[in-house]
Design an enzyme around this catalytic site. Structure first.
Site: not given
Ligand code: ATP
Ligand code: MG
Length: 138
Positions: A115, A126, A49, A112, A9
């Protein structure tokens, strides 16, 4: 053999973590089948997303993902979808297992660093979102 989409990211790229993330994949027997740097538009991030469009963090997340360059990769290996998720660690870095990418480098639940696709269905969507078949090396 399985494939998954990985993204370093914008926070990971701007903090100089490309090499570190790629090293962890290679060290764990994961092959990089495709790699490129892109700067997503807001529209592109919203499409990527789309599953999260009703979530309260959608606007902020898509602003962040389009805020600067990101590295998108196709990873290949045995069970690479779950293996990559293990190397990444939990979404919330405070809950991520020690030694995972997010535990070591994330600064925020949103910023974080990486992804990773979470299922074969999301991996197929994706990968196709960012790569055509000529860009993925067998
Ligand atoms: P990713 O899809 O990015 O691999 P993930 O599958 O661990 O991460 P998801 O639940 O799909 O998590 O959420 C997508 C992204 O949205 C997260 O990686 C983070 O960057 C952001 N995100 C998720 N939860 C929150 C939250 N509560 N507050 C802010 N940002 C969030
Ligand atoms: Mg995810």
């Amino acid at each position: 053999m399985e494939r998954t989409l990985s993204i370093i990211k914008p926070d990971g790229v701007s903090r100089g973590l490309i090499g570190e993330v790629v090293r962890r994949f290679e060290k764990n027997n994961i092959r990089i089948a495709a790699i490129k740097m892109i700067n997503m538009t807001k529209i592109q991030a919203q499409g990527f997303y789309a599953v999260h469009k009703e979530r309260p963090f959608f606007a902020s997340l898509t602003d962040f993902m389009s805020s600067g360059p990101a590295v998108v990769m196709v990873l290949e290996g045995e069970n690479v979808i779950s293996k990559n998720r293990e190397l990444m660690g939990a979404t919330n870095y405070k809950e991520a297992a020690p030694g995972t990418i997010r535990a070591d480098f994330a600064t925020d639940i949103e910023k974080n660093v990486v992804h990773g696709s979470d299922s074969p269905q999301s991996a197929a969507f994706e990968i196709g979102y960012f790569f055509n078949s000529f860009e993925i090396i067998d």
